[in-house]
Design a protein around this motif. Sequence first.
Motif, PDB file in Angstrom:
ATOM      1  N   THR A 124       0.629  -1.185   0.241  1.00  0.00           N
ATOM      2  CA  THR A 124      -0.114  -0.254  -0.420  1.00  0.00           C
ATOM      3  C   THR A 124       1.422   1.269  -0.239  1.00  0.00           C
ATOM      4  O   THR A 124       0.085   2.168  -0.453  1.00  0.00           O
ATOM      5  CB  THR A 124      -1.189   0.376   1.648  1.00  0.00           C
ATOM      6  OG1 THR A 124      -0.120  -0.194   2.198  1.00  0.00           O
ATOM      7  CG2 THR A 124      -2.050  -1.072   1.620  1.00  0.00           C
ATOM      8  N   ILE A 133      -4.793   2.683  -2.418  1.00  0.00           N
ATOM      9  CA  ILE A 133      -5.214   1.972  -1.067  1.00  0.00           C
ATOM     10  C   ILE A 133      -6.329   0.893  -0.462  1.00  0.00           C
ATOM     11  O   ILE A 133      -6.040   0.065  -0.096  1.00  0.00           O
ATOM     12  CB  ILE A 133      -4.765   3.544   0.124  1.00  0.00           C
ATOM     13  CG1 ILE A 133      -3.831   3.614  -0.051  1.00  0.00           C
ATOM     14  CG2 ILE A 133      -5.158   2.337   1.188  1.00  0.00           C
ATOM     15  CD1 ILE A 133      -3.685   4.764   1.096  1.00  0.00           C
ATOM     16  N   LEU A 134      -6.966   2.091  -0.658  1.00  0.00           N
ATOM     17  CA  LEU A 134      -8.470   0.635  -0.258  1.00  0.00           C
ATOM     18  C   LEU A 134      -8.332  -0.059  -1.189  1.00  0.00           C
ATOM     19  O   LEU A 134      -9.504  -1.357  -0.759  1.00  0.00           O
ATOM     20  CB  LEU A 134      -9.993   1.433  -0.928  1.00  0.00           C
ATOM     21  CG  LEU A 134     -10.061   3.104   0.674  1.00  0.00           C
ATOM     22  CD1 LEU A 134     -11.238   3.765   0.349  1.00  0.00           C
ATOM     23  CD2 LEU A 134      -9.787   2.745   1.714  1.00  0.00           C
ATOM     24  N   HIS A 137      -6.089  -2.893   0.112  1.00  0.00           N
ATOM     25  CA  HIS A 137      -6.332  -3.092   0.779  1.00  0.00           C
ATOM     26  C   HIS A 137      -7.980  -4.074   0.956  1.00  0.00           C
ATOM     27  O   HIS A 137      -7.458  -5.587   1.788  1.00  0.00           O
ATOM     28  CB  HIS A 137      -6.869  -2.152   2.138  1.00  0.00           C
ATOM     29  CG  HIS A 137      -7.675  -3.262   3.299  1.00  0.00           C
ATOM     30  ND1 HIS A 137      -7.031  -3.696   4.419  1.00  0.00           N
ATOM     31  CD2 HIS A 137      -8.896  -3.515   4.266  1.00  0.00           C
ATOM     32  CE1 HIS A 137      -8.010  -3.869   6.159  1.00  0.00           C
ATOM     33  NE2 HIS A 137      -9.099  -3.719   5.012  1.00  0.00           N
ATOM     34  N   ASP A 165      -1.199  -2.476   7.986  1.00  0.00           N
ATOM     35  CA  ASP A 165      -0.955  -1.711   7.301  1.00  0.00           C
ATOM     36  C   ASP A 165      -1.155  -0.629   7.422  1.00  0.00           C
ATOM     37  O   ASP A 165      -2.654   0.045   8.300  1.00  0.00           O
ATOM     38  CB  ASP A 165      -2.103  -2.624   6.040  1.00  0.00           C
ATOM     39  CG  ASP A 165      -2.342  -1.416   5.081  1.00  0.00           C
ATOM     40  OD1 ASP A 165      -1.890  -0.563   4.368  1.00  0.00           O
ATOM     41  OD2 ASP A 165      -3.074  -2.095   3.903  1.00  0.00           O
ATOM     42  N   ALA A 168      -3.485   2.248   4.978  1.00  0.00           N
ATOM     43  CA  ALA A 168      -4.864   1.424   4.868  1.00  0.00           C
ATOM     44  C   ALA A 168      -5.508   2.015   6.375  1.00  0.00           C
ATOM     45  O   ALA A 168      -6.336   2.642   6.858  1.00  0.00           O
ATOM     46  CB  ALA A 168      -5.006   0.166   5.407  1.00  0.00           C
ATOM     47  N   LEU A 172      -9.115   3.947   6.485  1.00  0.00           N
ATOM     48  CA  LEU A 172     -10.152   3.368   6.468  1.00  0.00           C
ATOM     49  C   LEU A 172     -11.061   3.487   7.630  1.00  0.00           C
ATOM     50  O   LEU A 172     -10.685   3.746   8.886  1.00  0.00           O
ATOM     51  CB  LEU A 172     -10.014   1.804   6.599  1.00  0.00           C
ATOM     52  CG  LEU A 172     -10.415   1.117   5.101  1.00  0.00           C
ATOM     53  CD1 LEU A 172      -8.972   1.941   4.364  1.00  0.00           C
ATOM     54  CD2 LEU A 172      -9.750  -0.247   5.601  1.00  0.00           C
TER      55      LEU A 172
END
Length: 198
Positions: A124, A133-134, A137, A165, A168, A172
């Motif tokens: 990431t 990034i999402l 993940h 991570d 993330a 998130l």
Amino acid sequence: VGDWFRSEGVTAITASSLDMATYFADHGWRDIMVAFPANVREVAKMADLAARVRLHLLVDSPATVAALAQQIAAPVGVWIEVDAGYRRSGVAWNSPADLYAVAEAVVATPQMALQGLLTHAGNTYAATSHAEILRLHGETLTRLERARNWLMEYGFLGLEISIGDTPACSVLDEFTGVDEVRPGNFVFYDVMQQQISA
């Protein structure tokens, strides 16, 4: 920094080396994961720590499990390190036979408790946007879940998923499907995260 988190009720901590884990043990931490592949040349340090704290170790081969079993007498929690795409270390997420071989070796060792599957999602850091990034993940989690499902078919039940991570964790809002997150640089919000706008 660890003390700040402990004052908020955190009772377990992750270290990136046995020396760091020993430092935390010396400062009162009693549930410690060493989130780096177990190095059999340091098994004496692991045995010492396992006698003092609830120690969690990473393995990626039956040979490593056998070497640890010979010298660590105290109970240890063991995680199978999985390569979910970063290609740094671990058992390939899409290799059921290799995953099974490691899991079988762990459960056959009385002092070892198989905790689950763990990965370091360092890829990431190569992302250039939140969306990327999402996506990474999600891909990592899907691969770990698939690996866990294969092991469930072999009868290995109750396995948790642990993901390291930092990017993330920075973006998130929730981690559905993940039992544990280990964002190593999160508290320092490192320069690389700033560069990728995490």
